[in-house]
Scaffold this active site. Structure first.
Site, PDB file in Angstrom:
ATOM      1  N   ASP A  11      58.704 164.778  50.251  1.00 22.56           N
ATOM      2  CA  ASP A  11      58.324 163.459  49.739  1.00 22.56           C
ATOM      3  C   ASP A  11      56.873 163.172  50.083  1.00 22.56           C
ATOM      4  OD1 ASP A  11      58.720 161.133  48.351  1.00 22.56           O
ATOM      5  OD2 ASP A  11      59.608 160.038  50.014  1.00 22.56           O
ATOM      6  N   GLY A  12      56.259 162.350  49.259  1.00 25.56           N
ATOM      7  CA  GLY A  12      54.911 161.867  49.519  1.00 25.56           C
ATOM      8  C   GLY A  12      54.897 160.359  49.452  1.00 25.56           C
ATOM      9  N   GLU A  48      52.898 164.065  47.438  1.00 24.61           N
ATOM     10  CA  GLU A  48      54.038 164.827  46.922  1.00 24.61           C
ATOM     11  C   GLU A  48      53.712 166.314  46.866  1.00 24.61           C
ATOM     12  OE1 GLU A  48      56.950 163.680  46.376  1.00 24.61           O
ATOM     13  OE2 GLU A  48      56.840 161.577  45.749  1.00 24.61           O
ATOM     14  N   ASP A  70      62.110 163.619  44.743  1.00 19.42           N
ATOM     15  CA  ASP A  70      62.306 162.540  43.771  1.00 19.42           C
ATOM     16  C   ASP A  70      61.095 162.416  42.842  1.00 19.42           C
ATOM     17  OD1 ASP A  70      60.322 161.252  45.240  1.00 19.42           O
ATOM     18  OD2 ASP A  70      61.716 159.933  46.291  1.00 19.42           O
ATOM     19  N   HIS A 126      65.338 156.901  47.108  1.00 18.72           N
ATOM     20  CA  HIS A 126      65.790 155.673  47.763  1.00 18.72           C
ATOM     21  C   HIS A 126      67.165 155.231  47.251  1.00 18.72           C
ATOM     22  CE1 HIS A 126      61.662 155.540  49.191  1.00 18.72           C
ATOM     23  NE2 HIS A 126      61.278 155.632  47.947  1.00 18.72           N
ATOM     24  N   ASP A 136      61.161 160.355  53.285  1.00 20.45           N
ATOM     25  CA  ASP A 136      60.450 159.126  52.923  1.00 20.45           C
ATOM     26  C   ASP A 136      59.999 158.387  54.177  1.00 20.45           C
ATOM     27  OD1 ASP A 136      59.764 156.804  51.048  1.00 20.45           O
ATOM     28  OD2 ASP A 136      61.232 155.872  52.371  1.00 20.45           O
TER      29      ASP A 136
END
Length: 324
Positions: A11-12, A48, A70, A126, A136
């Site tokens: 994740d970023g 990301e 995501d 999320h 996250d």
């Protein structure tokens, strides 16, 4: 899960995207390993891509590597758009230079050179996925620390180059070691974007071993974490070309949803990590700065007090204070 398959989440994050403090993170589903970094400036897309690149570099080998993210942008850059861009001389469908090219080229190189195959899987952000929520949290945590100045920037070299090539590097707080590397002093940074020989090896190995043991205990005790209601941040499915950075009043960022994701809760107070560094036979008497995560289940009183009793602590990184 097949023993010959490794699954990691990436994740970023960017606070006030674009050009807000940014972070990246990956987390291994099986072994409990994780890593994170970030910078004082950046975009969620750079974060990301940094996360994907660092996950690839940390998981070289013959096993199948499954990367869950995501970000449709990261997936398409890594597995779809890159092939057309290379044929077009790194120009997109509008004839413009491809954004974040250094990172995308590095990801493509890692995938092509990797002995085992790489597969990308999109997960909704999320939405209660344990590992998506974990990365996250790690990415946003590093972005917050970079904003506050409590952690220095940590990106792969290609991440720094992508950031410097973007319009979002004004006021960037870049470590001296990174500038040395970019100026041609090859080998100043390791593949993770950290200064070589920054940590004394005995201290680092000793504390990392304890962190890995704590993570194993935490993984055995942890079942599920609470679902968090949060609008999906990132790239929509079905895009045919590069995203533009969010603009205007309709743009959303990680910062806009951070309080909703955490329910607005904060924790303060002293926490004792055991065993302490002073009990290590390799302890050099220097102050250390550590980063990590604590997951727990405990009673809370009406004043908000929670008592922790031997809760596993997952160590993510160590810095020796005052050491060049």
């Amino acid at each position: 899960m097949n023993e010959n398959t490794i699954t990691v989440s990436t994740d970023g994050s960017a606070l006030s995207n674009p050009n807000g403090p940014m972070g990246w993170a990956w987390a291994d589903h099986r072994g409990g390993d994780a890593d994170a970094g970030g910078a004082s400036n950046g975009t969620n897309q750079i974060g990301e891509l940094c996360a994907v690149l660092q996950a690839l570099r940390a998981h070289r080998g013959p096993e199948t590597l499954v990367i869950e993210t995501d970000s449709q942008y990261a997936i398409n850059c890594s597995s779809k758009w890159v092939h057309g861009w290379k044929k077009k001389g790194w120009r997109n469908s509008q004839g413009k230079s491809v954004k974040n090219r250094p990172l995308i080229e590095a990801i493509d190189r890692e995938i092509r050179q990797r002995e085992g195959p790489v597969r990308f899987v999109w997960v909704k952000g999320h939405a209660g996925d344990r590992f998506n929520e974990k990365v996250d949290m790690l990415a946003r945590g590093y972005a917050t620390a970079a904003r506050d100045g409590s952690r220095e920037g940590c990106l792969p070299v290609e991440g720094w180059r992508s950031l410097l090539d973007s319009p979002y590097s004004q006021g960037l707080d870049m470590p001296d070691a990174v500038q040395e590397e970019l100026d041609g002093s090859a080998g100043v940074l390791d593949s993770n974007g950290r200064k070589r020989n920054r940590l004394s090896e005995p201290d680092e190995e000793d504390l990392e071993d304890r962190g890995e043991m704590a993570e194993e205990e935490m993984s055995e005790a942890d079942d599920d974490q609470a679902e968090m209601d949060h609008d999906y941040q990132g790239d929509e499915a079905g895009q045919e070309e590069e995203d533009e950075e969010p603009k205007g009043p309709g743009a959303q960022s990680d910062e806009a949803g951070s309080d909703r994701a955490s329910r607005g809760l904060r924790a303060s107070g002293r926490v004792c990590i055991t065993p302490p560094p002073s009990q290590s036979p390799n302890f050099a008497g220097k102050d250390l700065h550590i980063s990590g995560t604590i997951e727990f289940s405990a009673d809370i009183d009406q004043e908000g007090m929670v008592v922790l009793d031997q809760v596993p602590f997952r160590l993510h990184g160590i810095e020796v204070r005052g050491q060049e």
